[in-house]
Write a protein that holds these residues in place. Structure first.
Motif, PDB file in Angstrom:
ATOM      1  N   LEU A  31      19.552  55.089  48.698  1.00 47.20           N
ATOM      2  CA  LEU A  31      18.658  53.972  48.962  1.00 47.20           C
ATOM      3  C   LEU A  31      18.721  53.635  50.451  1.00 47.20           C
ATOM      4  CD1 LEU A  31      16.874  51.693  47.767  1.00 47.20           C
ATOM      5  CD2 LEU A  31      18.971  50.365  47.450  1.00 47.20           C
ATOM      6  N   HIS A  32      17.589  53.730  51.138  1.00 55.91           N
ATOM      7  CA  HIS A  32      17.531  53.468  52.575  1.00 55.91           C
ATOM      8  C   HIS A  32      16.845  52.131  52.816  1.00 55.91           C
ATOM      9  CE1 HIS A  32      15.947  54.692  56.822  1.00 55.91           C
ATOM     10  NE2 HIS A  32      16.904  53.793  56.868  1.00 55.91           N
ATOM     11  N   LEU A  33      17.612  51.160  53.316  1.00 52.61           N
ATOM     12  CA  LEU A  33      17.085  49.843  53.670  1.00 52.61           C
ATOM     13  C   LEU A  33      16.888  49.813  55.181  1.00 52.61           C
ATOM     14  CD1 LEU A  33      19.572  47.743  51.511  1.00 52.61           C
ATOM     15  CD2 LEU A  33      17.275  48.458  50.871  1.00 52.61           C
ATOM     16  N   GLN A  34      15.658  49.630  55.616  1.00 52.74           N
ATOM     17  CA  GLN A  34      15.326  49.788  57.022  1.00 52.74           C
ATOM     18  C   GLN A  34      15.129  48.451  57.733  1.00 52.74           C
ATOM     19  OE1 GLN A  34      12.154  52.738  57.692  1.00 52.74           O
ATOM     20  NE2 GLN A  34      12.277  53.217  55.508  1.00 52.74           N
ATOM     21  N   GLN A  35      15.655  48.369  58.943  1.00 57.69           N
ATOM     22  CA  GLN A  35      15.384  47.273  59.879  1.00 57.69           C
ATOM     23  C   GLN A  35      15.596  45.889  59.258  1.00 57.69           C
ATOM     24  OE1 GLN A  35      14.285  47.811  63.430  1.00 57.69           O
ATOM     25  NE2 GLN A  35      15.523  49.513  62.663  1.00 57.69           N
ATOM     26  N   LEU A  36      16.738  45.713  58.592  1.00 58.02           N
ATOM     27  CA  LEU A  36      17.084  44.403  58.044  1.00 58.02           C
ATOM     28  C   LEU A  36      17.540  43.492  59.173  1.00 58.02           C
ATOM     29  CD1 LEU A  36      19.106  45.492  54.874  1.00 58.02           C
ATOM     30  CD2 LEU A  36      16.652  45.010  55.053  1.00 58.02           C
ATOM     31  N   LYS A  37      17.034  42.287  59.213  1.00 54.45           N
ATOM     32  CA  LYS A  37      17.377  41.325  60.261  1.00 54.45           C
ATOM     33  C   LYS A  37      18.472  40.390  59.746  1.00 54.45           C
ATOM     34  CE  LYS A  37      13.721  42.749  62.640  1.00 54.45           C
ATOM     35  NZ  LYS A  37      13.794  43.459  63.927  1.00 54.45           N
ATOM     36  N   VAL A  38      19.538  40.245  60.522  1.00 55.39           N
ATOM     37  CA  VAL A  38      20.636  39.352  60.146  1.00 55.39           C
ATOM     38  C   VAL A  38      20.810  38.322  61.257  1.00 55.39           C
ATOM     39  CG1 VAL A  38      23.037  39.181  59.419  1.00 55.39           C
ATOM     40  CG2 VAL A  38      21.750  41.287  58.965  1.00 55.39           C
ATOM     41  N   SER A  39      20.791  37.046  60.880  1.00 54.59           N
ATOM     42  CA  SER A  39      20.960  35.960  61.852  1.00 54.59           C
ATOM     43  C   SER A  39      22.276  35.234  61.602  1.00 54.59           C
ATOM     44  CB  SER A  39      19.809  34.956  61.746  1.00 54.59           C
ATOM     45  OG  SER A  39      18.577  35.585  62.006  1.00 54.59           O
ATOM     46  N   ASP A  40      22.965  34.901  62.678  1.00 51.19           N
ATOM     47  CA  ASP A  40      24.206  34.114  62.609  1.00 51.19           C
ATOM     48  C   ASP A  40      25.279  34.789  61.773  1.00 51.19           C
ATOM     49  OD1 ASP A  40      23.174  32.178  64.227  1.00 51.19           O
ATOM     50  OD2 ASP A  40      22.545  30.870  62.611  1.00 51.19           O
ATOM     51  N   ALA A  41      25.389  36.086  61.854  1.00 44.29           N
ATOM     52  CA  ALA A  41      26.484  36.787  61.166  1.00 44.29           C
ATOM     53  C   ALA A  41      27.784  36.554  61.925  1.00 44.29           C
ATOM     54  CB  ALA A  41      26.190  38.278  61.078  1.00 44.29           C
ATOM     55  N   SER A  42      28.883  36.526  61.204  1.00 42.26           N
ATOM     56  CA  SER A  42      30.182  36.347  61.850  1.00 42.26           C
ATOM     57  C   SER A  42      30.613  37.662  62.501  1.00 42.26           C
ATOM     58  CB  SER A  42      31.231  35.907  60.826  1.00 42.26           C
ATOM     59  OG  SER A  42      32.513  35.857  61.427  1.00 42.26           O
ATOM     60  N   SER A  43      30.765  37.635  63.822  1.00 41.65           N
ATOM     61  CA  SER A  43      31.254  38.825  64.518  1.00 41.65           C
ATOM     62  C   SER A  43      32.766  38.773  64.711  1.00 41.65           C
ATOM     63  CB  SER A  43      30.572  38.960  65.889  1.00 41.65           C
ATOM     64  OG  SER A  43      30.844  37.827  66.698  1.00 41.65           O
ATOM     65  N   LEU A  44      33.408  37.698  64.193  1.00 39.62           N
ATOM     66  CA  LEU A  44      34.863  37.619  64.204  1.00 39.62           C
ATOM     67  C   LEU A  44      35.352  38.399  62.991  1.00 39.62           C
ATOM     68  CD1 LEU A  44      37.152  36.335  65.880  1.00 39.62           C
ATOM     69  CD2 LEU A  44      37.109  34.419  64.272  1.00 39.62           C
ATOM     70  N   SER A  45      35.590  39.678  63.213  1.00 38.10           N
ATOM     71  CA  SER A  45      35.907  40.588  62.123  1.00 38.10           C
ATOM     72  C   SER A  45      37.126  40.128  61.332  1.00 38.10           C
ATOM     73  CB  SER A  45      36.145  41.988  62.698  1.00 38.10           C
ATOM     74  OG  SER A  45      36.198  42.954  61.686  1.00 38.10           O
ATOM     75  N   ASN A  46      38.151  39.707  62.019  1.00 38.41           N
ATOM     76  CA  ASN A  46      39.318  39.047  61.428  1.00 38.41           C
ATOM     77  C   ASN A  46      39.954  38.198  62.530  1.00 38.41           C
ATOM     78  OD1 ASN A  46      41.074  40.707  62.980  1.00 38.41           O
ATOM     79  ND2 ASN A  46      41.299  42.185  61.337  1.00 38.41           N
ATOM     80  N   PRO A  47      41.042  37.485  62.281  1.00 37.86           N
ATOM     81  CA  PRO A  47      41.581  36.596  63.324  1.00 37.86           C
ATOM     82  C   PRO A  47      42.052  37.295  64.590  1.00 37.86           C
ATOM     83  CG  PRO A  47      42.441  35.996  61.171  1.00 37.86           C
ATOM     84  CD  PRO A  47      41.735  37.293  60.997  1.00 37.86           C
TER      85      PRO A  47
END
Length: 685
Positions: A425-441
């Motif tokens: 299943l190929h999901l193309q060009q999904l837009k994500v806003s305000d995702a947490s880029s703090l992968s861990n502490p």
């Protein structure tokens, strides 16, 4: 530098600053051999607020404090709040809880506190932050990293004699040793989960388990010690002394590794315009980077490393990096060859640009001499790299790299791979806003891989509930085409009444700092469909798409941008023919095949390999799952987030490496083994 060297400083203000820094948890331990008495003076004087003591090496002040049983009792009481993992980070509202346990199990190619010496931090009432320093400050003695608390429990005669010399009577000394021995030998774990502690739900052996991630003191301190040599950013805390002694020592600015994905602005249209205007077609911007110039410097044998082994390692690393940059330099040509309209480009028939586009694939290696000349002409007028144009040490290595590249380009795209029972299943060009880029502490940049898997699991749950199926989403590949860091802080919603006993206004809780990003992603999910079931329709697959990703809002592309954003492939060959033409501006999140067994190795590899990025790889349980009050599942355990590394693989490199390498290295799934929940590559057919 050792303590004796610092004591030679004449400037009292500078001396005080150096001594306090030397015994701070974020600094490398300092050797105190021969200065044991001075060390004891500094440690006890550190328990007094800075504005209440003029000289940290004031012996008279230290003697008064060592004789003060009430003061010593306050210091001893805080030993009960020493922790291996900090439950109050990052939310200081967690109270009256402490976790002190053994180091977790060591797992290959992921880093945790298991890869560091055992150490203790402190977190409790902020008013007691100074008292906690006496028995927890680390220093070097006889070659070992040690604390005063450890020395007393071991009953080291030299240190006991120095304490007696400073006025501690024998009875008090015996009671201190007994208390420390009893307290530090005990493990401490909470019996309930605080309302302010996070909980994650994982499926382990078919059963849901609640996991509370908690930060390791030793790993956090290690990140601060690595900060001068690696890229880091800060997470700010409004009340640092309430969070921990470590955070208080750095003024509330906690360090985290800061490595963003290798994503650039898509310049393909700009290059097409430049081509039509006859202004050149190669991506010369990649030849101007500091990293590329440093790689040329290494090959040109400037600033040689001190040992033969180091020189060899640096040369190999430099050649690999140069090859990647040359691929990017040629990437516009490769994209134009794939374009259906490449015949419309107006160039001189005899130019190298035109030859690279119209020459049949099998004849591309014949252009190596002209391409080599074009490369040197490109850097000849580059103010950063011009000194290396036609450099005698570079001519042969560069020509060999270009020859290798053209030979690989001459090979038709390999799409022949083993067949299997998966549907992709190929999901193309999904837009994500305000995702947490703090992968861990410990790490910021690429969102957590476990967050990626959480999205897939939730997608599977929604799809099976909506379609009435039992489809298994086994693995996922992740391509990031756009990435934008968000600089602003998030303001929490009003949630707490000013007065609990009457009608009142609602106030906001304190800001808990984080790192956030906007990104555009492509996801390829491998589906395992039972024999008696059929593949769901596109409408069902689109309807089941979750609206959250890594804490951010996920939306498919707008209709005016792309209507057909979900595609289904039953053939790996067909899928790879699409994947191989992804834009060079983005990157695939690939697994790394290198060795990672220590933080020193992490530091070394991050410096040598620009495409290597640290990321949260999962969690290692610190205990066996058990029942706890306020748990969101029947079984609960505390776990430590761990650091792994991934390769940000350019789409052009993926194309050159072929389909087999893509399906072996790009697909991720969560593996639960023993006490760990780790993201790994998926190889099962």
């Amino acid at each position: 530098m050792d303590l004796a060297s610092i004591l030679e400083i004449d400037d009292k203000k500078l001396l005080d600053k150096k001594l306090r820094k030397a015994f701070s948890p974020y600094s490398l331990p300092i050797a105190v051999d021969g200065e044991e008495l001075t060390c004891l003076i500094i440690l006890i004087n550190s328990t007094i607020p800075r504005n209440k003591i003029k000289d940290i090496i004031d012996k008279q002040q230290a003697q008064e404090l060592w004789k003060d049983d009430g003061h010593l009792d306050k210091c001893l009481t805080e030993v009960g709040w020493y922790h291996t993992h900090n439950l109050k980070y990052p939310d200081a509202r967690v109270s009256h809880q402490v976790y002190r346990g053994d180091s977790p199990t060591v797992y290959p190619n992921v880093l945790s506190s298991a890869n560091l010496p055992y150490g203790l931090g402190w977190a409790n009432n902020s008013a007691m932050v100074n008292y906690a320093k006496l028995f927890s400050a680390e220093f070097l003695w006889r070659g070992d990293v040690i604390t005063l608390g450890t020395l007393l429990t071991a009953k080291q005669p030299l240190w006991l004699d120095k304490l007696v010399l400073l006025g501690v009577n024998k009875n008090k000394l015996d009671s201190m040793i007994a208390y420390l021995d009893n307290e530090l030998s005990q493990k401490q774990t909470p019996h309930e989960i605080s309302d302010y502690s996070k909980q994650l739900r994982f499926m382990v052996t078919g059963k849901p388990i609640a996991v509370t991630p908690i930060v390791s003191h030793t790993v956090q301190a290690k990140i601060h010690k690595l900060a001068p040599s690696l890229r880091t950013t800060t997470i700010s805390h409004g009340h640092p002394a309430s969070v921990s002694g470590l955070v208080a020592s750095v003024g509330g600015f906690s360090r985290v590794l800061n490595y963003y994905p290798s994503v650039k602005r898509n310049r393909t249209k700009d290059f097409i315009t430049a081509r039509r205007d006859k202004k050149g077609c190669f991506d010369n911007s990649v030849l101007s980077s500091k990293s590329f110039v440093n790689a040329l410097k290494c090959i040109a044998k400037e600033n040689l490393a001190p040992t033969v082994r180091q020189r060899r390692q640096l040369r190999v690393s430099a050649l690999r990096f140069i090859r990647k940059q040359l691929i990017l330099w040629l990437a516009p040509m490769m994209e134009w060859r794939d374009s259906e309209s490449n015949a419309n480009y107006d160039t001189e028939p005899s130019s190298i640009e035109n030859k690279l586009i119209v020459t049949p694939l099998e004849q591309l290696p014949q252009l190596v001499a002209e391409l080599n000349l074009k490369f040197y002409q490109s850097i000849q007028f580059n103010k950063y790299a011009s000194r290396y144009a036609f450099h005698p040490e570079l001519i042969l290595p560069i020509k060999m790299q270009l020859s290798w590249l053209l030979r690989y380009l001459a090979i038709p795209i390999s799409t022949t791979v083993a067949t299997n029972s998966h549907v992709y299943l190929h999901l193309q060009q999904l837009k994500v806003s305000d995702a947490s880029s703090l992968s861990n502490p410990y790490v910021a940049g690429i969102p957590s891989l476990t967050a990626l898997w959480g999205f897939v699991e939730y997608y599977q749950l929604r799809l099976n509930k909506l379609a009435g199926t039992s489809i298994d989403m086994e693995s996922v590949a992740w391509f990031i085409s756009e990435y934008q860091e968000i600089q602003t802080k998030k303001l929490p919603e009003p949630c707490t009444p000013v007065s609990k006993r009457s009608v009142s206004n609602i106030k906001r809780s304190g800001i808990i700092d984080g790192k956030y990003c906007d990104l555009t992603v492509d996801l390829i999910i491998a589906l395992r469909i039972p024999d008696k079931e059929t593949t769901p329709t596109k409408q069902l697959l689109q309807a089941a798409l979750p609206s959250k990703f890594a804490g951010g809002t996920l939306l498919p592309p707008a209709l005016y941008e792309q209507r057909d954003w979900l595609n289904i492939y039953s053939s790996r060959s067909e899928l790879f023919s699409v994947v191989s033409r992804f834009p060079k501006s983005g990157c695939w999140i690939y697994s790394d095949n290198g060795k990672l067994d220590s933080f020193q190795k992490l530091e070394q590899r991050l410096k040598l390999e620009p495409d290597l990025k640290p990321v949260n790889m999962g969690f290692i349980a610190l205990e066996k799952p058990q029942e706890r009050v306020n748990s969101i599942a029947e079984q609960h355990c505390f776990a430590e987030p761990c650091i792994g590394v991934v390769q940000c693989k350019n789409a052009i490199e993926v194309r050159l490496e072929g389909a087999k390498q893509f399906f072996d290295s790009a697909f991720w799934h969560l593996s639960s083994e023993n006490t760990a929940m780790l993201m790994k590559t998926y190889h099962k057919d």
